[in-house]
Design an enzyme around this catalytic site. Structure first.
Site, PDB file in Angstrom:
ATOM      1  N   MET A  30       0.844  -1.200   0.000  1.00  0.00           N
ATOM      2  CA  MET A  30       0.000   0.000   0.000  1.00  0.00           C
ATOM      3  C   MET A  30       0.878   1.249   0.000  1.00  0.00           C
ATOM      4  O   MET A  30       0.412   2.345   0.343  1.00  0.00           O
ATOM      5  CB  MET A  30      -0.947  -0.013   1.199  1.00  0.00           C
ATOM      6  CG  MET A  30      -1.999  -1.102   1.115  1.00  0.00           C
ATOM      7  SD  MET A  30      -3.559  -0.715   1.957  1.00  0.00           S
ATOM      8  CE  MET A  30      -3.004  -0.482   3.642  1.00  0.00           C
ATOM      9  N   TYR A  32       4.180   3.870   0.865  1.00  0.00           N
ATOM     10  CA  TYR A  32       4.937   4.406   1.991  1.00  0.00           C
ATOM     11  C   TYR A  32       5.949   3.350   2.449  1.00  0.00           C
ATOM     12  O   TYR A  32       5.940   2.890   3.592  1.00  0.00           O
ATOM     13  CB  TYR A  32       4.023   4.841   3.132  1.00  0.00           C
ATOM     14  CG  TYR A  32       4.618   5.994   3.923  1.00  0.00           C
ATOM     15  CD1 TYR A  32       4.658   7.272   3.368  1.00  0.00           C
ATOM     16  CD2 TYR A  32       5.160   5.798   5.169  1.00  0.00           C
ATOM     17  CE1 TYR A  32       5.223   8.321   4.068  1.00  0.00           C
ATOM     18  CE2 TYR A  32       5.731   6.844   5.874  1.00  0.00           C
ATOM     19  CZ  TYR A  32       5.761   8.109   5.322  1.00  0.00           C
ATOM     20  OH  TYR A  32       6.341   9.153   6.010  1.00  0.00           O
ATOM     21  N   LEU A  33       6.801   2.988   1.513  1.00  0.00           N
ATOM     22  CA  LEU A  33       7.678   1.834   1.674  1.00  0.00           C
ATOM     23  C   LEU A  33       8.740   2.050   2.756  1.00  0.00           C
ATOM     24  O   LEU A  33       9.183   3.173   2.999  1.00  0.00           O
ATOM     25  CB  LEU A  33       8.361   1.517   0.344  1.00  0.00           C
ATOM     26  CG  LEU A  33       7.439   1.302  -0.864  1.00  0.00           C
ATOM     27  CD1 LEU A  33       8.259   0.945  -2.090  1.00  0.00           C
ATOM     28  CD2 LEU A  33       6.400   0.227  -0.565  1.00  0.00           C
ATOM     29  N   HIS A  37       9.492  -3.652   3.295  1.00  0.00           N
ATOM     30  CA  HIS A  37       9.117  -3.831   1.883  1.00  0.00           C
ATOM     31  C   HIS A  37      10.356  -4.105   1.025  1.00  0.00           C
ATOM     32  O   HIS A  37      10.324  -4.942   0.116  1.00  0.00           O
ATOM     33  CB  HIS A  37       8.423  -2.573   1.351  1.00  0.00           C
ATOM     34  CG  HIS A  37       7.137  -2.250   2.033  1.00  0.00           C
ATOM     35  ND1 HIS A  37       6.984  -1.154   2.854  1.00  0.00           N
ATOM     36  CD2 HIS A  37       5.930  -2.872   2.015  1.00  0.00           C
ATOM     37  CE1 HIS A  37       5.747  -1.116   3.304  1.00  0.00           C
ATOM     38  NE2 HIS A  37       5.080  -2.142   2.814  1.00  0.00           N
ATOM     39  N   GLY A 147       5.296 -10.185   4.146  1.00  0.00           N
ATOM     40  CA  GLY A 147       6.051 -10.132   5.387  1.00  0.00           C
ATOM     41  C   GLY A 147       5.366 -10.916   6.496  1.00  0.00           C
ATOM     42  O   GLY A 147       4.144 -10.874   6.643  1.00  0.00           O
ATOM     43  N   ASP A 150       2.628  -9.526   9.223  1.00  0.00           N
ATOM     44  CA  ASP A 150       1.177  -9.651   9.065  1.00  0.00           C
ATOM     45  C   ASP A 150       0.814 -11.137   9.006  1.00  0.00           C
ATOM     46  O   ASP A 150       0.357 -11.645   7.979  1.00  0.00           O
ATOM     47  CB  ASP A 150       0.737  -8.920   7.800  1.00  0.00           C
ATOM     48  CG  ASP A 150       1.090  -7.440   7.843  1.00  0.00           C
ATOM     49  OD1 ASP A 150       0.745  -6.782   8.845  1.00  0.00           O
ATOM     50  OD2 ASP A 150       1.732  -6.956   6.889  1.00  0.00           O
ATOM     51  N   MET A 184       8.829  -2.848  11.721  1.00  0.00           N
ATOM     52  CA  MET A 184       8.634  -1.719  10.820  1.00  0.00           C
ATOM     53  C   MET A 184       7.230  -1.753  10.231  1.00  0.00           C
ATOM     54  O   MET A 184       6.740  -2.799   9.826  1.00  0.00           O
ATOM     55  CB  MET A 184       9.679  -1.752   9.716  1.00  0.00           C
ATOM     56  CG  MET A 184      11.065  -1.398  10.206  1.00  0.00           C
ATOM     57  SD  MET A 184      12.228  -1.197   8.843  1.00  0.00           S
ATOM     58  CE  MET A 184      13.661  -0.608   9.759  1.00  0.00           C
ATOM     59  N   SER A 186       4.294   1.056   8.047  1.00  0.00           N
ATOM     60  CA  SER A 186       3.995   2.381   7.516  1.00  0.00           C
ATOM     61  C   SER A 186       3.219   3.222   8.520  1.00  0.00           C
ATOM     62  O   SER A 186       3.295   4.452   8.509  1.00  0.00           O
ATOM     63  CB  SER A 186       3.188   2.248   6.215  1.00  0.00           C
ATOM     64  OG  SER A 186       3.905   1.495   5.259  1.00  0.00           O
TER      65      SER A 186
END
Length: 217
Positions: A30, A32-33, A37, A147, A150, A184, A186
């Site tokens: 989504m 805003y790396l 990412h 990742g 999640d 990490m 976003s």
């Protein structure tokens, strides 16, 4: 690196890749790396010939009182990071491209989506499963990278991929953390200093539980 916004153009761009029997890796985001990412992109580049990154803030996975309108966005920054990381294609569709007028078909996940995050965010994983399934059909990758942060999302997507007979390998990549242990994300930018400090209790608790299990075993 190409930036593509239309499904038809994406399919044309990937047709030659597929005809040449090159391996396509896909990293759905989504935007805003961050370094998490970039770890997914690195894994894709290591094992695939072409890496596609999607940047799309998916409205169907946000609840009515969630942060869709203020979710962090910085496409110029994301584009620069992808270019430096060796991405082949950025797919950055509009909401109308993903959900055209009169769209009404959704992927409904099962029991895996009900507890944990699913219990507090009704409809969230329905939106996630739907957009990921659509992106899989648009990109048609050989491998897709997610990742481990999640965890429930990974489980839902892996189950959907098996249940719908999608010919895609799902690879999960270890969580990338800040030096103090915070995973990490976003959304970390939302945290004030006090919240940022309190949030470390999550990673500290997880690491303590892992140590205790190791000692027990």
């Amino acid at each position: 690196m190409k930036v593509i916004t239309k499904v038809a153009e994406l399919r044309r761009a990937l047709a030659d890749v597929r005809n040449a029997e090159k391996r396509i890796g896909f990293v759905p985001t989504m935007g805003y790396l961050h370094d998490g990412h970039l770890a997914l992109i690195s894994a894709s580049r290591e094992h695939c010939d072409v890496t596609v990154v999607s940047i799309f803030v998916n409205p169907t996975q946000f609840g009515p009182n969630e942060d869709l309108s203020r979710y962090p966005r910085d496409f110029a920054r994301d584009e620069a990071l992808c270019g430096s990381a060796g991405v082949s294609i950025i797919f950055a569709p509009s909401a109308e491209e993903i959900y055209p007028a009169q769209f009404e078909s959704f992927v409904e996940p099962g029991e895996l989506a009900k507890p944990l995050c699913g219990a507090f965010r009704p409809g969230h994983f329905r939106g996630v499963a739907t957009v990921v399934c659509k992106l899989f059909n648009m990109v048609q990758p050989d491998v897709a990278y997610f990742g481990q942060k999640d965890f429930q999302q990974c489980a839902v997507i892996r189950r959907m991929t098996v249940d719908l007979n999608l010919p895609i390998e799902i690879v999960t990549v270890p969580t990338v953390r800040e030096p103090d242990g915070l995973a990490m994300s976003s959304r970390n930018r939302y945290l004030c200093p006090e919240e940022r400090d309190r949030s470390l209790a999550i990673s500290r608790g997880l690491f303590a539980a892992a140590r205790a299990m190791a000692d027990f075993g």
